[in-house]
Motif scaffolding. Structure first.
Motif, PDB file in Angstrom:
ATOM      1  N   GLY A   1     -17.528 -31.630 -31.629  1.00 23.71           N
ATOM      2  CA  GLY A   1     -17.096 -30.520 -32.484  1.00 23.71           C
ATOM      3  C   GLY A   1     -17.200 -30.912 -33.951  1.00 23.71           C
ATOM      4  O   GLY A   1     -17.608 -30.111 -34.791  1.00 23.71           O
TER       5      GLY A   1
ATOM      6  N   ILE B   1     -19.055 -29.120 -37.102  1.00 25.71           N
ATOM      7  CA  ILE B   1     -18.358 -28.731 -38.337  1.00 25.71           C
ATOM      8  C   ILE B   1     -19.024 -29.379 -39.553  1.00 25.71           C
ATOM      9  O   ILE B   1     -19.309 -28.716 -40.559  1.00 25.71           O
ATOM     10  CB  ILE B   1     -16.854 -29.102 -38.234  1.00 25.71           C
ATOM     11  CG1 ILE B   1     -16.178 -28.184 -37.210  1.00 25.71           C
ATOM     12  CG2 ILE B   1     -16.157 -29.023 -39.596  1.00 25.71           C
ATOM     13  CD1 ILE B   1     -14.787 -28.615 -36.783  1.00 25.71           C
TER      14      ILE B   1
ATOM     15  N   TYR C   1      -7.151 -28.363 -37.960  1.00 20.88           N
ATOM     16  CA  TYR C   1      -7.377 -29.599 -37.215  1.00 20.88           C
ATOM     17  C   TYR C   1      -7.516 -30.764 -38.206  1.00 20.88           C
ATOM     18  O   TYR C   1      -8.279 -30.687 -39.172  1.00 20.88           O
ATOM     19  CB  TYR C   1      -8.625 -29.442 -36.342  1.00 20.88           C
ATOM     20  CG  TYR C   1      -8.994 -30.707 -35.626  1.00 20.88           C
ATOM     21  CD1 TYR C   1      -8.081 -31.349 -34.793  1.00 20.88           C
ATOM     22  CD2 TYR C   1     -10.246 -31.291 -35.800  1.00 20.88           C
ATOM     23  CE1 TYR C   1      -8.406 -32.519 -34.144  1.00 20.88           C
ATOM     24  CE2 TYR C   1     -10.580 -32.464 -35.154  1.00 20.88           C
ATOM     25  CZ  TYR C   1      -9.645 -33.074 -34.334  1.00 20.88           C
ATOM     26  OH  TYR C   1      -9.970 -34.241 -33.699  1.00 20.88           O
TER      27      TYR C   1
ATOM     28  N   GLU D   1      -9.878 -21.157 -39.629  1.00 22.14           N
ATOM     29  CA  GLU D   1      -9.617 -21.666 -38.272  1.00 22.14           C
ATOM     30  C   GLU D   1      -8.475 -20.814 -37.734  1.00 22.14           C
ATOM     31  O   GLU D   1      -7.380 -20.814 -38.288  1.00 22.14           O
ATOM     32  CB  GLU D   1      -9.220 -23.146 -38.326  1.00 22.14           C
ATOM     33  CG  GLU D   1      -9.020 -23.764 -36.950  1.00 22.14           C
ATOM     34  CD  GLU D   1      -8.622 -25.249 -37.014  1.00 22.14           C
ATOM     35  OE1 GLU D   1      -9.422 -26.063 -37.496  1.00 22.14           O
ATOM     36  OE2 GLU D   1      -7.489 -25.567 -36.595  1.00 22.14           O
TER      37      GLU D   1
ATOM     38  N   ASP E   1     -13.837 -21.753 -37.255  1.00 20.12           N
ATOM     39  CA  ASP E   1     -13.639 -22.544 -36.039  1.00 20.12           C
ATOM     40  C   ASP E   1     -12.943 -21.651 -35.008  1.00 20.12           C
ATOM     41  O   ASP E   1     -11.790 -21.244 -35.194  1.00 20.12           O
ATOM     42  CB  ASP E   1     -12.788 -23.777 -36.381  1.00 20.12           C
ATOM     43  CG  ASP E   1     -12.689 -24.754 -35.216  1.00 20.12           C
ATOM     44  OD1 ASP E   1     -12.741 -24.310 -34.065  1.00 20.12           O
ATOM     45  OD2 ASP E   1     -12.541 -25.965 -35.478  1.00 20.12           O
TER      46      ASP E   1
ATOM     47  N   THR F   1     -12.507 -22.517 -31.757  1.00 19.51           N
ATOM     48  CA  THR F   1     -12.246 -23.373 -30.583  1.00 19.51           C
ATOM     49  C   THR F   1     -11.038 -22.905 -29.776  1.00 19.51           C
ATOM     50  O   THR F   1     -11.090 -22.843 -28.547  1.00 19.51           O
ATOM     51  CB  THR F   1     -12.015 -24.835 -31.041  1.00 19.51           C
ATOM     52  OG1 THR F   1     -13.180 -25.288 -31.718  1.00 19.51           O
ATOM     53  CG2 THR F   1     -11.708 -25.750 -29.881  1.00 19.51           C
ATOM     54  N   PHE F   2      -9.920 -22.599 -30.454  1.00 25.56           N
ATOM     55  CA  PHE F   2      -8.686 -22.241 -29.734  1.00 25.56           C
ATOM     56  C   PHE F   2      -8.832 -20.919 -28.978  1.00 25.56           C
ATOM     57  O   PHE F   2      -8.333 -20.783 -27.878  1.00 25.56           O
ATOM     58  CB  PHE F   2      -7.506 -22.141 -30.715  1.00 25.56           C
ATOM     59  CG  PHE F   2      -6.707 -23.409 -30.857  1.00 25.56           C
ATOM     60  CD1 PHE F   2      -7.319 -24.652 -30.775  1.00 25.56           C
ATOM     61  CD2 PHE F   2      -5.333 -23.380 -31.077  1.00 25.56           C
ATOM     62  CE1 PHE F   2      -6.594 -25.834 -30.905  1.00 25.56           C
ATOM     63  CE2 PHE F   2      -4.584 -24.548 -31.206  1.00 25.56           C
ATOM     64  CZ  PHE F   2      -5.214 -25.770 -31.118  1.00 25.56           C
TER      65      PHE F   2
ATOM     66  N   SER G   1     -15.552 -26.753 -30.868  1.00 25.56           N
ATOM     67  CA  SER G   1     -15.524 -28.020 -30.163  1.00 25.56           C
ATOM     68  C   SER G   1     -15.665 -27.636 -28.694  1.00 25.56           C
ATOM     69  O   SER G   1     -14.732 -27.097 -28.096  1.00 25.56           O
ATOM     70  CB  SER G   1     -14.205 -28.755 -30.397  1.00 25.56           C
ATOM     71  OG  SER G   1     -14.127 -29.815 -29.455  1.00 25.56           O
TER      72      SER G   1
ATOM     73  N   THR H   1     -15.855 -29.640 -26.416  1.00 28.08           N
ATOM     74  CA  THR H   1     -15.045 -30.642 -25.707  1.00 28.08           C
ATOM     75  C   THR H   1     -13.850 -29.960 -25.043  1.00 28.08           C
ATOM     76  O   THR H   1     -13.296 -30.478 -24.073  1.00 28.08           O
ATOM     77  CB  THR H   1     -14.529 -31.669 -26.753  1.00 28.08           C
ATOM     78  OG1 THR H   1     -15.602 -32.028 -27.614  1.00 28.08           O
ATOM     79  CG2 THR H   1     -13.924 -32.878 -26.117  1.00 28.08           C
ATOM     80  N   LYS H   2     -13.459 -28.806 -25.588  1.00 26.56           N
ATOM     81  CA  LYS H   2     -12.232 -28.127 -25.156  1.00 26.56           C
ATOM     82  C   LYS H   2     -12.535 -27.086 -24.072  1.00 26.56           C
ATOM     83  O   LYS H   2     -13.033 -27.428 -23.033  1.00 26.56           O
ATOM     84  CB  LYS H   2     -11.532 -27.499 -26.365  1.00 26.56           C
ATOM     85  CG  LYS H   2     -11.562 -28.358 -27.627  1.00 26.56           C
ATOM     86  CD  LYS H   2     -10.840 -29.678 -27.454  1.00 26.56           C
ATOM     87  CE  LYS H   2     -10.878 -30.458 -28.768  1.00 26.56           C
ATOM     88  NZ  LYS H   2     -10.750 -31.867 -28.646  1.00 26.56           N
TER      89      LYS H   2
ATOM     90  N   ALA I   1     -18.672 -32.423 -27.103  1.00 26.42           N
ATOM     91  CA  ALA I   1     -19.811 -31.638 -27.595  1.00 26.42           C
ATOM     92  C   ALA I   1     -19.334 -30.566 -28.566  1.00 26.42           C
ATOM     93  O   ALA I   1     -18.145 -30.211 -28.591  1.00 26.42           O
ATOM     94  CB  ALA I   1     -20.533 -30.972 -26.420  1.00 26.42           C
TER      95      ALA I   1
ATOM     96  N   LEU J   1      -7.463 -30.829 -25.638  1.00 31.96           N
ATOM     97  CA  LEU J   1      -6.927 -29.555 -25.148  1.00 31.96           C
ATOM     98  C   LEU J   1      -8.023 -28.787 -24.427  1.00 31.96           C
ATOM     99  O   LEU J   1      -9.178 -29.198 -24.430  1.00 31.96           O
ATOM    100  CB  LEU J   1      -6.414 -28.734 -26.344  1.00 31.96           C
ATOM    101  CG  LEU J   1      -7.440 -28.442 -27.441  1.00 31.96           C
ATOM    102  CD1 LEU J   1      -7.880 -26.994 -27.437  1.00 31.96           C
ATOM    103  CD2 LEU J   1      -6.886 -28.803 -28.809  1.00 31.96           C
TER     104      LEU J   1
HETATM  105  N1  PLP Z   1     -11.798 -28.050 -34.007  1.00 24.82           N
HETATM  106  C1  PLP Z   1     -10.616 -28.001 -33.384  1.00 24.82           C
HETATM  107  C2  PLP Z   1      -9.761 -26.772 -33.530  1.00 24.82           C
HETATM  108  C3  PLP Z   1     -10.174 -29.077 -32.613  1.00 24.82           C
HETATM  109  O1  PLP Z   1      -8.983 -29.007 -32.003  1.00 24.82           O
HETATM  110  C4  PLP Z   1     -11.007 -30.221 -32.504  1.00 24.82           C
HETATM  111  C5  PLP Z   1     -10.581 -31.389 -31.701  1.00 24.82           C
HETATM  112  O2  PLP Z   1      -9.462 -31.481 -31.262  1.00 24.82           O
HETATM  113  C6  PLP Z   1     -12.229 -30.238 -33.187  1.00 24.82           C
HETATM  114  C7  PLP Z   1     -12.598 -29.131 -33.911  1.00 24.82           C
HETATM  115  C8  PLP Z   1     -13.131 -31.444 -33.132  1.00 24.82           C
HETATM  116  O3  PLP Z   1     -13.807 -31.490 -31.921  1.00 24.82           O
HETATM  117  P1  PLP Z   1     -14.402 -32.830 -31.286  1.00 24.82           P
HETATM  118  O4  PLP Z   1     -13.253 -33.675 -30.906  1.00 24.82           O
HETATM  119  O5  PLP Z   1     -15.216 -32.318 -30.144  1.00 24.82           O
HETATM  120  O6  PLP Z   1     -15.238 -33.480 -32.342  1.00 24.82           O
END
Ligand code: PLP
Length: 390
Positions: A84, A88, A109, A152, A181, A183-184, A203, A205-206, A216, A334
């Protein structure tokens, strides 16, 4: 044919006309690709005709994932990354250069704010951190050299929201770019591009990966912006994901809608339970009526997500709770199918100075809960037993 999101996730990015009709896009473990001849080789190398030549630019497994994400986030194109943060950093550094100014939330974050501070110290890119819940604070921070509004929403870990529509209007009026962002929320709950946001980052990854087994990231935006990242910024940074990682992320997407439906349901029930618990001082969840931006959440989100933060009395009480739960796993990260709990002040935000942390709303007793897809009564039982020791 217009398809529902639940259908889209199952099919997005899959192309039976290639890959011998394989229902699951094969994992192309190849770093380099042969050219048919010198002329086509040169055209592929210059990006003038479609094709593959080197894994740092693209790969068929990666491309299938990118097509899926572009469709789900309603953008023209997508590029994926090794994390992530790679997404970014690429997105920001494709948007601004030395001497430019960024307006960003003070509560986001921690590695993102750390990265923006680093840009300021090392590369002469100015950043103003503001209370992002108030669009007027963004407006007041805009200067002659401002290029980018960073959003975000919901924010990690405070669950504060940005008013996407108002900030897009503000950006357009001032000819600025917007980068968000998501992600959430995930594209299941919110599509910033539909409100006019220029670039969305994730991200993966979540929630998109969903099983705590990959790192990723992704960036979705106009074809022109994505191609600039691919052929310029990330060509030099090199933060590309492995084909296996792309395949896992693409597989994760197929169940994203099902998982998010359960994450949303469980989180709302657990947020209500926490709100009624005598040892909890405050609950932050956009789906609760008590969230100060609940009306905004209803306007810009279709569901409220699986992330909750809540506050107990202080550091000691926070530590006691995380040390006395069993089903909820004490870990960072998460968006996994299993429930994860963490104590922000001593874990993810430990590196942030206390004054800055508190200014951003991250108190000593704040805990973050990534609600999984288990039976939510089991999670409630586990938390209840943990609270008995607090
Ligand atoms: N954005 C948010 C909202 C996150 O919570 C995170 C990681 O916790 C990231 C970006 C970064 O992602 P990554 O850990 O995959 O680099």
């Amino acid at each position: 044919m217009s398809k529902k999101f639940t259908t889209k996730v199952v099919h997005a990015g899959t192309d039976f006309t290639n890959h011998f009709g394989a229902l699951s896009t094969p994992i192309y473990n190849a770093s380099t690709f042969a050219f048919p001849d010198a002329e086509q080789g040169s055209a592929i190398h210059e990006g003038e005709i479609p094709g593959y030549f080197y894994g740092r630019i693209n790969n068929p497994t990666q491309e299938a994932l990118e097509n899926a994400l572009a469709e789900l986030e309603r953008g023209e194109a997508c590029i994926v990354f090794s994390s992530g943060m790679a997404a970014i950093s690429n997105a920001v550094l494709t948007s601004v250069k030395k001497g430019d100014h960024i307006v960003a939330p003070e509560s986001i974050y921690a590695s993102t704010s750390g990265f923006l501070r680093h840009l300021e110290e090392a590369f002469g890119i100015e950043v103003s951190f503001i209370d992002a819940t108030n669009p007027q604070k963004y407006e007041a921070a805009i200067k002659a050299n401002t290029k980018l509004l960073y959003l975000e929403s919901p924010a990690n870990p405070t669950l504060k929201l940005c008013d996407i529509e108002k900030l897009v209007t503000l950006a357009k009026r001032n000819k600025l770019s917007t980068l968000m962002d998501n992600t959430f929320a995930t594209p299941y709950n919110q599509n910033p591009i539909s409100f006019g946001v220029d670039v969305v980052v994730h991200s993966m990854t979540k929630y998109i990966g969903g099983h705590a087994d990959i790192l990723a990231g992704a960036l979705i935006g106009s074809r022109e912006f994505v191609e600039r990242c691919r052929w310029h910024t990330n060509k030099f940074f090199g933060g590309v994901p492995a084909p296996m990682t792309c395949w896992l992320a693409h597989r994760g997407i197929k169940t994203l809608a099902l998982r998010m439906e359960r994450h949303n349901e469980n989180a709302l029930t657990i947020a209500k339970f926490l709100e009624s618990h005598p040892k909890v001082q405050k609950v932050h969840y956009p789906g609760l009526k008590s969230h100060p931006q609940h009306d905004l959440a209803k306007r810009q989100m279709r569901g409220f997500g699986g992330m909750i933060s809540f506050e107990v009395e202080g550091v000691e009480q926070g530590r006691k709770l995380v040390n006395n739960v069993e089903l909820c796993t004490l870990a960072v990260s998460l968006g996994d199918v299993s429930t994860i709990i963490q104590h922000s002040a001593s874990m993810t935000h430990a590196a942030v100075p206390k004054t800055l942390r508190e200014k951003a709303g991250i108190t000593d007793g704040m805990l973050r809960l990534s609600v999984g897809i288990e039976d939510c009564n089991d999670i409630i039982d586990d938390l209840s037993k943990g609270f008995e020791k607090v």
